[in-house]
Design a protein around this motif. Structure first.
Motif, PDB file in Angstrom:
ATOM      1  N   GLY A 153      -9.938  44.696  37.870  1.00 35.58           N
ATOM      2  CA  GLY A 153     -10.050  46.234  37.756  1.00 35.58           C
ATOM      3  C   GLY A 153      -9.516  46.367  36.341  1.00 35.58           C
ATOM      4  N   LYS A 154      -9.108  45.645  35.485  1.00 36.76           N
ATOM      5  CA  LYS A 154      -8.339  45.948  34.264  1.00 36.76           C
ATOM      6  C   LYS A 154      -9.533  45.454  32.950  1.00 36.76           C
ATOM      7  N   SER A 155      -9.171  45.998  31.937  1.00 32.97           N
ATOM      8  CA  SER A 155      -9.909  45.519  30.645  1.00 32.97           C
ATOM      9  C   SER A 155      -9.254  44.092  30.414  1.00 32.97           C
ATOM     10  N   VAL A 156     -10.044  43.357  29.936  1.00 27.83           N
ATOM     11  CA  VAL A 156      -9.826  41.834  29.647  1.00 27.83           C
ATOM     12  C   VAL A 156      -9.966  41.287  28.286  1.00 27.83           C
ATOM     13  N   VAL A 157      -9.058  40.701  27.536  1.00 30.88           N
ATOM     14  CA  VAL A 157      -9.299  39.938  26.306  1.00 30.88           C
ATOM     15  C   VAL A 157      -9.665  38.221  26.722  1.00 30.88           C
ATOM     16  N   GLY A 158     -10.562  37.738  26.065  1.00 33.54           N
ATOM     17  CA  GLY A 158     -10.889  36.542  26.120  1.00 33.54           C
ATOM     18  C   GLY A 158     -10.094  35.672  25.143  1.00 33.54           C
ATOM     19  N   VAL A 159      -9.507  34.599  25.630  1.00 38.83           N
ATOM     20  CA  VAL A 159      -8.358  33.962  24.821  1.00 38.83           C
ATOM     21  C   VAL A 159      -8.671  32.470  25.012  1.00 38.83           C
ATOM     22  N   GLN A 160      -8.155  31.738  23.775  1.00 38.68           N
ATOM     23  CA  GLN A 160      -8.191  30.184  23.731  1.00 38.68           C
ATOM     24  C   GLN A 160      -6.966  29.856  23.117  1.00 38.68           C
ATOM     25  N   GLU A 161      -6.411  28.837  23.391  1.00 38.29           N
ATOM     26  CA  GLU A 161      -5.278  28.152  22.610  1.00 38.29           C
ATOM     27  C   GLU A 161      -5.668  27.529  21.065  1.00 38.29           C
ATOM     28  N   SER A 181      -4.712  31.757  36.030  1.00 38.78           N
ATOM     29  CA  SER A 181      -5.737  31.566  35.549  1.00 38.78           C
ATOM     30  C   SER A 181      -6.251  32.846  34.948  1.00 38.78           C
ATOM     31  N   VAL A 182      -5.565  33.968  35.239  1.00 38.79           N
ATOM     32  CA  VAL A 182      -5.761  35.333  34.494  1.00 38.79           C
ATOM     33  C   VAL A 182      -4.413  35.910  34.594  1.00 38.79           C
ATOM     34  N   TRP A 183      -3.793  36.436  33.317  1.00 35.88           N
ATOM     35  CA  TRP A 183      -2.457  37.105  33.449  1.00 35.88           C
ATOM     36  C   TRP A 183      -2.452  38.424  32.684  1.00 35.88           C
ATOM     37  N   ASP A 184      -1.342  39.115  33.032  1.00 34.52           N
ATOM     38  CA  ASP A 184      -1.319  40.358  32.431  1.00 34.52           C
ATOM     39  C   ASP A 184      -0.881  40.229  30.872  1.00 34.52           C
ATOM     40  N   VAL A 185      -1.338  40.928  30.111  1.00 37.96           N
ATOM     41  CA  VAL A 185      -0.982  40.926  28.713  1.00 37.96           C
ATOM     42  C   VAL A 185       0.355  41.917  28.482  1.00 37.96           C
ATOM     43  N   THR A 186       1.268  41.649  27.988  1.00 31.35           N
ATOM     44  CA  THR A 186       2.489  42.415  27.730  1.00 31.35           C
ATOM     45  C   THR A 186       2.843  42.535  26.318  1.00 31.35           C
ATOM     46  N   ALA A 187       2.310  41.662  25.493  1.00 30.40           N
ATOM     47  CA  ALA A 187       2.475  41.512  24.143  1.00 30.40           C
ATOM     48  C   ALA A 187       1.115  41.095  23.464  1.00 30.40           C
ATOM     49  N   ALA A 233      -5.055  49.634  19.768  1.00 29.49           N
ATOM     50  CA  ALA A 233      -5.672  50.308  21.067  1.00 29.49           C
ATOM     51  C   ALA A 233      -5.220  49.366  22.380  1.00 29.49           C
ATOM     52  N   LEU A 234      -5.455  48.150  22.169  1.00 32.89           N
ATOM     53  CA  LEU A 234      -5.337  47.014  23.197  1.00 32.89           C
ATOM     54  C   LEU A 234      -3.708  47.113  23.545  1.00 32.89           C
ATOM     55  N   ALA A 235      -3.000  47.167  22.622  1.00 36.21           N
ATOM     56  CA  ALA A 235      -1.729  47.179  23.084  1.00 36.21           C
ATOM     57  C   ALA A 235      -1.267  48.408  23.665  1.00 36.21           C
ATOM     58  N   ILE A 236      -1.903  49.386  23.427  1.00 39.92           N
ATOM     59  CA  ILE A 236      -1.527  50.675  24.631  1.00 39.92           C
ATOM     60  C   ILE A 236      -2.051  50.448  25.772  1.00 39.92           C
ATOM     61  N   LEU A 237      -3.199  49.628  26.013  1.00 37.48           N
ATOM     62  CA  LEU A 237      -3.823  49.435  27.267  1.00 37.48           C
ATOM     63  C   LEU A 237      -2.746  48.420  28.022  1.00 37.48           C
ATOM     64  N   ALA A 238      -2.073  47.479  27.295  1.00 37.87           N
ATOM     65  CA  ALA A 238      -1.181  46.719  27.646  1.00 37.87           C
ATOM     66  C   ALA A 238       0.161  47.182  27.957  1.00 37.87           C
ATOM     67  N   GLN A 239       0.572  48.317  27.495  1.00 42.66           N
ATOM     68  CA  GLN A 239       1.642  49.154  27.761  1.00 42.66           C
ATOM     69  C   GLN A 239       1.294  49.970  29.248  1.00 42.66           C
ATOM     70  N   GLY A 241      -0.225  48.662  31.429  1.00 39.42           N
ATOM     71  CA  GLY A 241      -0.489  47.722  32.391  1.00 39.42           C
ATOM     72  C   GLY A 241      -1.951  47.644  32.947  1.00 39.42           C
ATOM     73  N   ARG A 242      -2.929  47.821  31.915  1.00 42.12           N
ATOM     74  CA  ARG A 242      -4.218  47.830  31.854  1.00 42.12           C
ATOM     75  C   ARG A 242      -5.075  46.807  31.194  1.00 42.12           C
ATOM     76  N   LEU A 243      -4.343  45.722  30.772  1.00 40.94           N
ATOM     77  CA  LEU A 243      -5.047  44.621  29.988  1.00 40.94           C
ATOM     78  C   LEU A 243      -4.535  43.346  30.662  1.00 40.94           C
ATOM     79  N   VAL A 244      -5.527  42.501  30.941  1.00 47.05           N
ATOM     80  CA  VAL A 244      -5.321  41.201  31.156  1.00 47.05           C
ATOM     81  C   VAL A 244      -5.991  40.094  30.149  1.00 47.05           C
ATOM     82  N   ALA A 245      -5.433  39.032  30.142  1.00 47.84           N
ATOM     83  CA  ALA A 245      -5.950  37.828  29.409  1.00 47.84           C
ATOM     84  C   ALA A 245      -6.896  36.700  30.453  1.00 47.84           C
TER      85      ALA A 245
END
Length: 290
Positions: A153-161, A181-187, A233-239, A241-245
């Motif tokens: 139910g949160k915004s999502v960023v797609g990531v790769q190493e 497999s999906v984690w909270d973005v804190t930074a 703006a994504l950093a604010i969502l992370a603050q 608690g509304r952003l996952v990777a």
């Protein structure tokens, strides 16, 4: 939870890395074999269930609108010449989705481009796809982010190493704490030096965002060069608690990079039944001469 029906694709960039080819044509119209890069991005969104595409355009981008529009003269010529397969190919492009176009009047950054789509999107969640990144359609790309959105139910960023020497090219997020497999973005840090990066997990041009991101974008102050950064703006969502990777398992080609663009053309050609055998033979013969 609201169904994800819309996607935003910013295409207003100048494409300076591909000059002189992009002097008079949009970089998004450069072909992978015989299909423009932008069409691959649109088709990815359609495969993921998106129904409506909002393209954020700019001056000199008319070729993109024309590509997805009806081409009466071409269709009539193909019909009269009996080239019905080509006619179907052209018509199918027009009917891929519902298309809407908004203009970004000034090049004020990705955050500003996304904000330009606010009224076309409304208060719905939406996918955001950047045109430089093209993924192998045989694997899940945007679909994996939609699944993460529906689960959390949160915004999502797609990531790769990415390799350590490449982290300065991307927005970088914190790594997973364990084996999630999906984690909270804190930074989330935009283009950090390798020594300052929180990880090697890079945001690679695919997002699923709640409409609340528009409020954060509208409140931003311009940064370096007068641009508005989506990462802020994504950093604010992370603050909040509304952003996952969510990792994207599909192979990625950065078509904004000349070497990757050339690699993508080779690999996409090798997937084509009408080209694979002869092109493979050519490459093998060429390799012997190098």
């Amino acid at each position: 939870m609201k169904t994800l029906r819309k996607a935003v694709i910013p295409v207003a960039g100048l494409g300076t890395r591909f000059l002189p080819a992009t002097k008079a044509q949009p970089k998004e119209m450069l072909p992978l074999v015989d299909t423009p890069v932008i069409q691959y991005v649109v088709e990815e969104a359609i495969r993921a269930g998106v129904e409506s595409i909002v393209l954020v355009t700019g001056r000199g981008k008319g070729a993109i609108e024309n590509h997805f529009d009806v081409a009466y003269e071409l269709e009539d010529t193909l019909r009269r010449r009996g080239k019905l397969e080509d006619l179907d190919l052209v018509r199918d492009i027009t009917h891929l989705a519902q298309f809407a176009y908004v203009r970004q009047g000034e090049p004020l950054g990705l955050g500003h481009a996304v904000l330009c789509a606010r009224h076309a999107v409304g208060d719905e969640p939406f996918a955001l796809l950047l045109g430089d990144d093209v993924f192998d359609e045989r694997d899940s790309a945007l679909e994996s982010l939609i699944t993460a959105y529906q689960t959390t139910g949160k915004s999502v960023v797609g990531v790769q190493e990415v390799p350590e020497e490449h982290v300065s090219r991307y927005g970088i997020v914190n790594p997973p704490a364990g084996g999630e497999s999906v984690w909270d973005v804190t930074a989330i840090v935009e283009k950090p030096k390798p020594a300052d990066a929180p990880s090697r997990w890079a945001v690679v041009g695919r997002y699923v965002l709640e409409a609340r991101v528009f409020e954060h974008l509208a409140a931003l102050k311009p940064g370096v060069g007068g641009e508005y950064q989506l990462t802020d703006a994504l950093a604010i969502l992370a603050q909040e608690g509304r952003l996952v990777a969510a990792p994207i398992p599909a192979k990625r080609f950065d078509t904004g990079n000349k070497l990757d663009y050339l690699k993508a053309n080779v690999e996409f050609a090798l997937k084509r039944d009408d080209l694979k055998l002869e092109f493979t033979a050519y490459l093998k013969a060429l390799a012997k001469t190098l």
